[in-house]
Design an enzyme around this catalytic site. Structure first.
Site, PDB file in Angstrom:
ATOM      1  N   SER A 263      13.748 -45.483  29.484  1.00 34.87           N
ATOM      2  CA  SER A 263      14.121 -45.439  28.237  1.00 34.87           C
ATOM      3  C   SER A 263      15.523 -45.752  27.951  1.00 34.87           C
ATOM      4  CB  SER A 263      13.110 -43.892  27.838  1.00 34.87           C
ATOM      5  OG  SER A 263      14.820 -43.087  27.552  1.00 34.87           O
ATOM      6  N   LYS A 264      15.533 -45.886  26.440  1.00 32.74           N
ATOM      7  CA  LYS A 264      17.231 -46.841  26.545  1.00 32.74           C
ATOM      8  C   LYS A 264      18.025 -45.207  26.126  1.00 32.74           C
ATOM      9  CE  LYS A 264      17.290 -45.968  21.075  1.00 32.74           C
ATOM     10  NZ  LYS A 264      16.968 -46.488  20.147  1.00 32.74           N
TER      11      LYS A 264
END
Ligand code: GLU
Length: 511
Positions: A263-264
């Site tokens: 994920s970011k």
């Protein structure tokens, strides 16, 4: 292949392009190039509530930087435009109405409150997150439950009118996926997805299939998270009597730990970029790191990404862009998630810099030096590149790891100096100064200095590290005499003299 290969990368401009999106774009690009096909960029911006300013430009700039420019797309030309879905708004409604006419979709009029009540009443019965589907739709206000005239009146009033798919209650929808073979979904598990909203905008599902059909897309290559939507899509294709494209769902990219999707947030957590270029998130007020700014070579980055979910069928790892195009095939895409290993990305970058021609590195390094207001000759830069390119991982390392080529050090590795330096060494360093002055050429200087140390039974391991610290500031850098030769004996002698004075101060401070 009989049908012309036309593939699309269809991001929604809801934020910066995640590295997983770059991989999707890359696979589409490679497949198109391999098959003399067309690579299309389509901007899926029907969800205006999630639209983020600057995201479309970011996507295009990233593709351009990576050399993955589309053949067709907004700003790129092509005969199947417009390529931005918001500009195609008028086109979708007729297909939603056709689905209604064929009994495969229906109008729904429920207010947000009514939907909420439905969920709550199911929750009271112990059913959590009840969906609008073949089980619940008969209890709701829609064109299936209301009379024809009631429905017509509500449609005319155009208040809270949407169109939903009418998923069969107890059937199966099957399709074939090149990565996953045959995939089957039970319709009882699929909800009645909204396909047209009250403002006349289609949702992703309708716009996506209408555009894939009208743009004559041959293969849909996209992330695994879209697999379950595909059942709804196939349902619509069948209902409209259209042929489905071929499906290729790519495996997830996993966190470095191998557990869960990358994920970011993982970028910040593990200290590496997950976006191709820097992105200033205005909402969160965060500047996200980019591969570009970190100093990645685009081909190295693509080489790293292509192997996240695909392999050429052998152990070959370094694949040039042409080689990737030549070898890429859909059959070798794997099903299981691919672990994002940043050390591997670094290794690729290092390998690419090492095998780059000096001529290719020259413009990058020389513009970096100009930015730092460093003026040295072309020949100096070329020799500098030769000496440093084996030692860098990222482009900026040329400067950060090799600054001593341009500036005399102002700080020294104090720990090493304290450990190694003694004032009685000065006389020998003064001899070294005159040795350096008396010859030219790295090899000659090395022979002279080492010869002197040998003759006087002085240890190389005692003197040379200190000499290096005087020249470079610390125990780093390529061959010492190559450095001295490049910076010139005059500069080297200044540094030795300055070093000796500083070393005396450093060691006299020892309490
Ligand atoms: N707009 C979707 C996305 O943001 C595209 C999915 C697809 O390729 O169909 O990823």
């Amino acid at each position: 292949m009989s049908q012309k290969v036309r593939v699309r990368f269809a991001p929604s401009p809801t934020g910066p392009l995640h590295i997983g999106g770059v991989r999707t774009a890359l696979y589409n690009y490679l497949f198109a190039k391999k098959n003399d096909g067309v690579f299309i960029l389509r901007i899926e911006d029907t969800d205006q509530t999630r639209y983020v300013d600057g995201a479309e430009d970011y996507i295009k700039n990233s593709l351009d930087w990576l050399g993955l420019a589309p053949d067709e797309g907004p700003g790129y030309g092509g005969d199947f435009g417009p390529y931005r879905q918001s500009e195609r708004k008028e086109l979708y409604k007729q297909y939603a109405e056709e689905l209604v006419a064929k009994g495969k979709a229906y109008y729904a009029f429920d207010t947000p409150d009514e939907l909420d009540q439905m969920r709550k009443s199911y929750e009271a019965k112990g059913v959590h997150s009840a969906k609008y589907d073949s089980n619940t739709r008969n209890e709701m206000r829609n064109s299936l439950t209301l009379s024809e005239s009631e429905s017509q009146a509500l449609i005319a009033a155009n208040n809270n009118v949407i169109i939903r798919l009418k998923m069969p209650s107890n059937e199966e929808i099957s399709f074939s996926d090149i990565v996953r073979s045959d995939v089957t979904f039970k319709t009882s598990e699929l909800d009645d997805k909204v396909i047209l909203k009250n403002d006349g905008m289609p949702t992703y599902h309708l716009a996506n299939i209408v555009d894939d059909h009208l743009m004559e897309i041959s293969h849909v290559i996209r992330g695994e998270e879209w697999l379950s939507s595909t059942a709804h899509h196939v349902f619509m294709y069948n209902a409209l009597g259209w042929d489905t494209p071929k499906y290729v769902h790519l495996p997830l990219i996993l966190k470095p730990t191998g557990k869960g999707k990358l994920s970011k947030r993982d970028g910040a957590k593990f200290g590496f970029p997950v976006f191709p270029m820097e992105w200033q998130d205005k909402k969160e007020d965060v500047l996200y790191l980019g591969f570009k700014e970190m100093g990645f070579d685009t081909d190295a980055l693509l080489n790293f990404l292509v192997l996240l979910g695909w392999n050429p069928g052998n152990d070959e790892e370094i694949l040039s862009r042409d080689k990737m195009i030549e070898l890429f095939n859909l059959d070798k895409i794997v099903k299981s998630g691919a672990r994002f290993d940043f050390d591997k990305a670094k290794w690729f970058n290092q390998s690419y810099i090492q095998k780059s021609n000096n001529e290719d590195l020259f413009p990058i390094v020389s513009s970096m030096l100009s930015e730092k207001e460093i003026n040295v000759s072309e020949n100096f830069i070329k020799q500098f590149i030769t000496l440093m390119k084996e030692r860098v991982t990222f482009f900026p390392d040329f400067y950060t790891e090799g600054e001593f080529f341009f500036n005399s050090p102002n700080e020294y590795d104090q720990k090493q100096v304290k450990k190694r330096y003694k004032p009685e060494m000065d006389t020998h360093f003064n001899r070294i100064i005159s040795d350096i002055n008396s010859v030219s050429g790295a090899e000659e200087m090395a022979a002279k200095v080492k010869g002197y140390l040998n003759e006087n039974e002085l240890k190389m391991g005692a003197y040379l590290p200190l000499l290096r610290i005087m020249i470079c500031g610390g125990m780093k850098g390529p061959d010492l005499f190559e450095i001295i030769n490049l910076i010139g004996s005059e500069e080297a002698i200044n540094r030795i003299e300055k070093g000796l004075t500083s070393f005396q101060q450093i060691t006299s401070n020892i309490s």
